[in-house]
Motif scaffolding. Structure first.
Motif, PDB file in Angstrom:
ATOM      1  N   SER A   1       3.450   1.753 -24.853  1.00 31.65           N
ATOM      2  CA  SER A   1       4.026   1.316 -26.012  1.00 31.65           C
ATOM      3  C   SER A   1       4.809  -0.001 -25.788  1.00 31.65           C
ATOM      4  O   SER A   1       4.760  -0.785 -26.697  1.00 31.65           O
ATOM      5  N   LYS A   2       5.521  -0.137 -24.679  1.00 30.00           N
ATOM      6  CA  LYS A   2       6.139  -1.575 -24.395  1.00 30.00           C
ATOM      7  C   LYS A   2       5.233  -2.563 -24.512  1.00 30.00           C
ATOM      8  O   LYS A   2       5.283  -3.636 -25.085  1.00 30.00           O
ATOM      9  N   GLU A   3       3.958  -2.530 -24.210  1.00 28.28           N
ATOM     10  CA  GLU A   3       2.992  -3.509 -23.980  1.00 28.28           C
ATOM     11  C   GLU A   3       2.313  -3.846 -25.294  1.00 28.28           C
ATOM     12  O   GLU A   3       2.485  -5.014 -25.594  1.00 28.28           O
ATOM     13  N   PHE A   4       2.221  -2.857 -26.131  1.00 28.01           N
ATOM     14  CA  PHE A   4       1.982  -3.110 -27.331  1.00 28.01           C
ATOM     15  C   PHE A   4       2.849  -3.763 -28.289  1.00 28.01           C
ATOM     16  O   PHE A   4       2.636  -4.868 -28.912  1.00 28.01           O
ATOM     17  N   TYR A   5       4.139  -3.339 -28.226  1.00 28.23           N
ATOM     18  CA  TYR A   5       5.102  -3.904 -29.359  1.00 28.23           C
ATOM     19  C   TYR A   5       5.685  -5.298 -28.934  1.00 28.23           C
ATOM     20  O   TYR A   5       5.798  -5.954 -29.785  1.00 28.23           O
TER      21      TYR A   5
ATOM     22  N   ALA B   1      -6.501 -11.627 -26.199  1.00 25.95           N
ATOM     23  CA  ALA B   1      -6.394 -12.373 -24.752  1.00 25.95           C
ATOM     24  C   ALA B   1      -5.637 -11.045 -23.853  1.00 25.95           C
ATOM     25  O   ALA B   1      -5.780 -11.283 -22.700  1.00 25.95           O
ATOM     26  N   LYS B   2      -4.779 -10.370 -24.363  1.00 24.09           N
ATOM     27  CA  LYS B   2      -4.063  -9.086 -23.690  1.00 24.09           C
ATOM     28  C   LYS B   2      -4.931  -7.999 -23.532  1.00 24.09           C
ATOM     29  O   LYS B   2      -4.749  -7.003 -22.935  1.00 24.09           O
ATOM     30  N   GLY B   3      -6.085  -7.991 -23.974  1.00 26.43           N
ATOM     31  CA  GLY B   3      -7.103  -6.847 -23.923  1.00 26.43           C
ATOM     32  C   GLY B   3      -6.753  -5.877 -24.845  1.00 26.43           C
ATOM     33  O   GLY B   3      -7.174  -4.568 -24.741  1.00 26.43           O
ATOM     34  N   LEU B   4      -6.249  -6.104 -25.902  1.00 30.99           N
ATOM     35  CA  LEU B   4      -5.408  -5.232 -26.946  1.00 30.99           C
ATOM     36  C   LEU B   4      -6.240  -5.286 -28.506  1.00 30.99           C
ATOM     37  O   LEU B   4      -5.811  -4.724 -29.265  1.00 30.99           O
TER      38      LEU B   4
END
Length: 327
Positions: free
Chosen positions: A21-25, A225-228
């Protein structure tokens, strides 16, 4: 009414994997104010208060509460009096019971939505000119909630007549006066909350405001770029309704987030709400492309403020759940 609700304030979400979740937000540009092994508090670039989003690590994903800010502590007392007069149980959470926020009151609203009202929150450094930490879509502030409810007219009447919201735009079905969706506001923009006809109550999405349309593109590029890139559900595009540019995303637990820019001022006393037909292809997307089925069918589960259990949902009052769109 003798109380003053100012705006959308914060949301409290339960998530199952705090690191994902931290990576996403953080890829959206939200800024961590504080965290531990069980919690993360995020604020946006314009915020001078501690947080607009609280993520709590829990075994199941859910929405604990959506919150509105009021003008004064006296407004909290007057709101409590109002709810009790209406026969609605009020849960007080005194200052110190939740991190960084003063006393709040929580209720289950007329549709079964867990709502919270507060006035005081700890102040922190505003990051508006900390350009060195602006990344992704550079989220500026929380803007609105959108909720799926089984009876839009009931929610509309309650928020307009009882809580002092105003309507900016609404959707009806052809040949009928029945309201399929409505966009309601306290601040002078298009909405602080919206209601749409669906199985509910559920949270459809949380909307965050961006400074310009290019920030949507920057957000897409950064996520890719982050793979998201797979988190992108719909858009970018422009809504006919509200005129805003949008991008819809799903966090790792499926909570839907809208990145949003470009609506308009609604504060004049003679403003007339805009009516849309549900089947107008330019209503949902001004450029005409359809929303995916998931956008109409999927939403987040609410929790009951009194029991902590999942709020039971009901089938919508109106049979038609999505538009008939021919491109």
């Amino acid at each position: 009414m003798n109380f003053d609700i100012k705006r959308t304030g914060r949301a409290v979400l339960h998530v199952t994997d705090l690191e994902k979740s931290k990576e996403f937000y953080e890829s959206l540009g939200l800024i961590e104010t504080e965290s531990d092994d069980e919690n993360v508090f995020y604020r946006a670039i314009e915020d001078h208060n501690h947080h607009c989003l609280w993520l709590r690590k829990m075994p199941e994903a859910a929405v604990e509460v959506i919150s509105y800010r009021v003008d004064s502590e006296g407004d909290l007392d007057r709101l409590a009096d109002f709810f009790e007069t209406e026969g609605t149980e009020v849960i007080w959470m005194e200052k110190g019971m939740q991190p960084a926020i003063g006393r709040t009151l929580r209720v289950q609203d007329v549709s079964g939505i867990p709502c919270e009202y507060y006035c005081e929150m700890d102040k922190v450094e505003r990051m508006l000119q900390r350009f060195d930490v602006h990344v992704g879509a550079k989220v500026q502030r929380i803007d609105h909630f959108n909720c799926a409810v089984p009876d839009v007219q009931k929610a509309y009447d309650y928020y307009i007549d009882k809580l002092g919201f105003a309507c900016s735009e609404y959707t009806t079905t052809k040949g009928s006066d029945e309201v399929w969706a409505a966009w309601l506001h306290r601040k002078p923009g298009v909405h602080d909350t919206a209601f749409m006809n669906s199985i509910g109550p559920r949270l459809h999405h949380i909307g965050f405001w961006l400074k310009d349309p290019m920030s949507l593109i920057d957000g897409c590029d950064y996520l890719a770029a982050k793979g998201l890139a797979p988190t992108i559900e719909r858009g970018p595009g422009r809504h006919g309704l509200s005129n805003a540019f949008f991008l819809y995303l799903r966090d790792p637990d499926g909570h839907r987030i809208e990145l949003y820019n470009g609506d308009y001022y609604t504060g004049d006393s003679d403003f007339d709400p805009v009516e849309w037909d549900l089947d107008d292809p330019q209503r949902q997307t001004f450029w005409g492309h359809e929303a995916p089925d998931s956008w109409f069918e999927e939403a987040s589960t609410f929790l009951n403020v009194y029991t902590g259990e999942k709020v039971e949902t009901e089938q919508p009052k109106l049979d038609k759940r999505k538009p008939n769109t021919i491109i």
